[in-house]
Design an enzyme around this catalytic site. Structure first.
Site, PDB file in Angstrom:
ATOM      1  N   HIS A  66      -6.378 -25.676  51.122  1.00 20.15           N
ATOM      2  CA  HIS A  66      -5.083 -25.301  51.692  1.00 20.15           C
ATOM      3  C   HIS A  66      -4.014 -26.325  51.281  1.00 20.15           C
ATOM      4  O   HIS A  66      -2.890 -25.982  50.942  1.00 20.15           O
ATOM      5  CB  HIS A  66      -5.219 -25.258  53.222  1.00 20.15           C
ATOM      6  CG  HIS A  66      -4.180 -24.450  53.932  1.00 20.15           C
ATOM      7  ND1 HIS A  66      -4.179 -24.319  55.300  1.00 20.15           N
ATOM      8  CD2 HIS A  66      -3.117 -23.751  53.495  1.00 20.15           C
ATOM      9  CE1 HIS A  66      -3.162 -23.556  55.665  1.00 20.15           C
ATOM     10  NE2 HIS A  66      -2.494 -23.204  54.589  1.00 20.15           N
ATOM     11  N   HIS A 119      -9.901 -26.704  54.315  1.00 18.09           N
ATOM     12  CA  HIS A 119      -8.609 -27.327  54.619  1.00 18.09           C
ATOM     13  C   HIS A 119      -8.058 -28.009  53.363  1.00 18.09           C
ATOM     14  O   HIS A 119      -6.856 -27.969  53.090  1.00 18.09           O
ATOM     15  CB  HIS A 119      -8.779 -28.409  55.690  1.00 18.09           C
ATOM     16  CG  HIS A 119      -8.940 -27.891  57.085  1.00 18.09           C
ATOM     17  ND1 HIS A 119      -8.068 -26.999  57.657  1.00 18.09           N
ATOM     18  CD2 HIS A 119      -9.854 -28.186  58.054  1.00 18.09           C
ATOM     19  CE1 HIS A 119      -8.453 -26.755  58.910  1.00 18.09           C
ATOM     20  NE2 HIS A 119      -9.539 -27.463  59.170  1.00 18.09           N
ATOM     21  N   HIS A 179     -16.161 -26.484  55.633  1.00 23.06           N
ATOM     22  CA  HIS A 179     -14.994 -26.323  56.508  1.00 23.06           C
ATOM     23  C   HIS A 179     -13.856 -27.246  56.061  1.00 23.06           C
ATOM     24  O   HIS A 179     -12.732 -26.803  55.811  1.00 23.06           O
ATOM     25  CB  HIS A 179     -15.420 -26.639  57.951  1.00 23.06           C
ATOM     26  CG  HIS A 179     -14.304 -26.595  58.956  1.00 23.06           C
ATOM     27  ND1 HIS A 179     -14.171 -25.586  59.871  1.00 23.06           N
ATOM     28  CD2 HIS A 179     -13.275 -27.431  59.187  1.00 23.06           C
ATOM     29  CE1 HIS A 179     -13.108 -25.801  60.625  1.00 23.06           C
ATOM     30  NE2 HIS A 179     -12.539 -26.932  60.223  1.00 23.06           N
ATOM     31  N   GLU A 180     -14.162 -28.516  55.961  1.00 21.03           N
ATOM     32  CA  GLU A 180     -13.124 -29.478  55.580  1.00 21.03           C
ATOM     33  C   GLU A 180     -12.637 -29.219  54.160  1.00 21.03           C
ATOM     34  O   GLU A 180     -11.471 -29.426  53.844  1.00 21.03           O
ATOM     35  CB  GLU A 180     -13.625 -30.921  55.732  1.00 21.03           C
ATOM     36  CG  GLU A 180     -14.008 -31.310  57.158  1.00 21.03           C
ATOM     37  CD  GLU A 180     -12.945 -30.987  58.203  1.00 21.03           C
ATOM     38  OE1 GLU A 180     -11.753 -30.969  57.867  1.00 21.03           O
ATOM     39  OE2 GLU A 180     -13.319 -30.708  59.369  1.00 21.03           O
TER      40      GLU A 180
END
Ligand SMILES: [Zn+2]
Length: 704
Positions: free
Chosen positions: A503, A500, A496-497
């Site tokens: 991104h 990010h 998940h991290e």
């Protein structure tokens, strides 16, 4: 997660007075005032000392203020370049110190940093208000905004202009002097209250310890947990005993496996009473004041509630839309959770036990049932999830999708020995940016997991600035002679991290203000959550989940069991999460600025939706950092909102192949690279060909 929490430009100070004699020598030694002279120009963590921050903040504020004054007092006619882009380029020193300081107060703080944070918060709040409430400056911004249709702007320039203009309006630029003064006071008080709230949660997290003296009280606990507890005991001066804490890696396995029901109750209650112990770390008064001030501020700015103020900028737009969305999920989720509770009650009866199912029994029986039904438990999987393998697995996924590579750099400044730094490169070897990883819990780190940046990507005026991104988590540590073996939940957190991080890393924007994760709150989780899909995709699992001793890939039948157990406990997970989302919305749709009793308010809020007593909301108000000290007020719903997007987006990969190059390139180009340069739905449709549908999410959670 925490999207970088930087004030896009920060606030002014008029209290700066320091003689030149004192200032100069300090400047010479203060790393913020000189070239960093480090690889990739990363912060020289080894040279930065606590005493460097405050002078750098003050000087940064002073410098930015002078730049802003020059813009505001310019005699030239206002243009995008001399007003908006000039503001975008101002405040370099402040951004520099800000980037280091606010990352460290989250990831590696101490009393001195916390004191500085308290001193700086009102200065920054004032500085920001000085800029936003500067009449001359606003007139120029407004003048550019009003001519925008005739300026022939690019999409990105147009968004930038709109964002700046909105910042001024939402920051109170249209208010009269009296209301402006009131707004300033509110902002300043809020800046300190939110800081104190987070500090109290950190204090509470570290304060509690469950000291176990008798080996018999360890009954049921896995070996990794016991070894970890013995090590924690040694570190905390309880040599020869075992210490469990309310940090997640310690707390969760205890609830899942401890056969000692009264100890489970004890540690569970310690967790859910954080900030509600009527001690010096109590958050009740603080949060109720925060909620009241937010209503006041919203009203002052012409909004009915704080949620109206916040949501205007999100995809959801209005509180009614959020409630309607939550309601759509609540009924099926609650029905599923009730069925789950029924199954646990049956198990308790079958064990011949005579007690009522309570919240501190849920994890225990869920784990037991999962094991019985799917022959699957966290401990069976752990040996396949050696932290380094999982991390490399995430790197490989990014490599397969986008061709990018990750290479560790050891000779580079770090703020803690557990931190690792990776250079990220394109397939052709060109530099993209850096990724810092900091994976284990410690007392100086707050709970949770997040991504942030030490430097955001931009190319204002053609100057290429490459990103320096960080991933901070609280994953299980190595224990004894074993490496860090993490749970499946931890695996998903890491991916998940990492999403990010991609991104931030793959951002391809002109303006820092719009780059990377600078997107609406209910859109930002798309890039992170979509990565979780790859984590458990069979062919991906097969490549990275290798037994830490034998190197054998995870067996197919174990992968099949993970797939089958997907819907297990999803009633609980969804209900626990949705309850917190409702609570957040209820706090922020208050229309009266009177202060309330938080416990009563919370009980009423959760009672209204019919939350069952066996499930406690994921966050109770007194430690709900996301909404009272992070940036998620009226935004906690965002995770599941974005799950509609990510479930639907991953469908595109499922349809074409999980590593399909065309889909991957489109995702990179339309979603990862574009930051906040365009309306999110426009970007999404450009990738997917249509608006997202909720079906994929309901199916994934077994709620269909
Ligand atoms: Zn996130």
């Amino acid at each position: 997660m925490k999207t970088s929490f930087l004030l896009f430009f920060t606030a002014a100070v008029l209290f700066w007075s320091c003689s030149m004699i004192k200032q100069e020598p300090l400047k010479e030694q203060n790393p913020f005032f000189t070239e960093y002279n480090t690889p990739f120009d990363v912060p020289p963590f080894d040279k930065i000392k606590e005493e460097h921050y405050l002078p750098a903040f003050k000087e940064g504020i002073k410098q930015e203020w002078s730049q802003i004054e020059t813009i505001a007092n310019s005699s030239e006619a206002p243009t995008l370049e001399n007003t908006i882009e000039a503001m975008e380029g101002s405040g370099a020193l402040l951004t520099r110190v800000d980037n280091v300081f606010y990352n460290l107060t989250e990831a590696h703080t101490n009393d001195e940093l916390q004191d500085i944070a308290k001193e700086v918060a009102p200065l920054l709040s004032r500085h920001r208000d000085d800029i936003i409430l500067n009449d001359k400056l606003f007139k120029r911004v407004k003048a550019v905004y009003e001519q925008k249709d005739g300026l022939n702007l690019t999409v990105e320039q147009n968004t930038l202009l709109e964002e700046y203009y909105k910042d001024f309006v939402r920051g109170g630029a249209n208010l009269d002097e009296e209301n402006k003064a009131e707004l300033r006071e509110i902002n300043e008080e809020l800046s300190l209250l939110t800081l104190k709230f987070g500090e109290n949660v950190l204090g509470e997290n570290n304060a509690f310890e469950l000291v176990i003296e008798k080996e018999a009280d360890l009954a049921g606990l896995p070996e990794t947990s016991i070894t970890g507890a013995a090590e924690a005991a040694g570190e905390r001066g309880h040599e020869g005993k075992w210490v469990f804490t309310i940090h997640k890696p310690s707390w969760t396995p205890f609830l899942q496996y401890s056969e000692k029901r009264e100890l489970r109750e004890k540690i569970f209650k310690a967790y859910i009473n954080k900030g509600d112990n009527n001690n010096e770390l109590d958050n009740k008064e603080i949060l109720s004041r925060i909620a009241a001030l937010r209503v006041k501020k919203a009203n002052l700015l012409g909004y009915k509630t704080h949620a109206d103020f916040v949501l205007e900028k999100n995809m959801a737009k209005r509180p009614e839309n959020v409630y309607a969305f939550l309601d759509q999920l609540w009924e099926p989720a609650l029905a599923k959770a009730k069925k789950e509770a029924e199954e646990f009650r049956k198990m308790i009866a079958e064990e011949g036990k005579d007690f009522k199912l309570e919240a501190w029994d849920w994890w225990y029986y869920a784990e037991k049932l999962k094991k019985a039904r799917y022959e699957l438990d966290d401990e069976t999987l752990r040996p396949y999830f050696k932290l380094e393998n999982v991390r490399n697995g995430a790197f490989t996924v990014a490599n397969n999708l986008f061709g990018i590579t990750f290479e560790e750099i050891t000779d580079i400044p770090k703020y803690h020995e557990e931190v690792k730094v990776f250079e990220v490169k394109e397939a052709d070897g060109s530099h993209i940016g850096l990724l810092y990883t900091d994976y284990h819990p410690r007392a100086s780190k707050r709970g949770g997991a997040w991504m942030s940046s030490y430097r955001k990507q931009s190319r204002l005026g053609g100057i290429e600035i490459t990103p320096v991104i960080t991933n901070v988590c609280n994953l299980s540590k190595p224990t004894g002679d074993k490496p860090a073996l993490i749970s499946l939940e931890n695996v998903e957190t890491l991916f998940h991290e990492f999403g990010h991080a991609l991104h931030g890393l793959l951002s391809n924007c002109t303006y820092q203000r719009l780059s990377g994760t600078a997107v609406p709150r209910d859109y930002v989780e798309l890039c992170s959550q979509i990565m979780e899909n790859w984590a458990t995709e069979p062919e991906v699992l097969k490549s990275y989940a290798r037994h830490y001793e034998t190197g054998e890939p995870i067996p197919d039948e174990l992968i099949a069991r993970i797939g089958k157990a997907r819907h297990f406990n999803q009633g609980f997970e969804t209900v626990e999460y949705l309850a917190a989302s409702y609570l957040d919305m209820d706090w922020h749709t208050l229309t009266d600025a009177g202060e309330l009793d938080p416990v009563e308010f919370e009980n009423a809020s959760l009672g209204k939706i019919g939350l069952i007593p066996e499930i406690v909301t994921r966050y109770r108000s007194t430690y709900f950092r996301h909404i009272f000290s992070g940036g998620y007020s009226s935004g906690y719903y965002s995770y599941i909102w974005a799950e509609v997007l990510d479930a639907d987006a991953f469908q595109a990969f499922k349809e074409a192949g999980v590593y399909d190059q065309k889909t991957a390139q489109s995702f990179r180009k339309n979603i990862l690279a574009t930051g906040g340069t365009e309306d999110p739905m426009t970007l999404y449709v450009r990738f997917r060909g249509h608006e997202p549908e909720i079906d994929a999410l309901l199916k994934r959670r077994g709620l269909d």
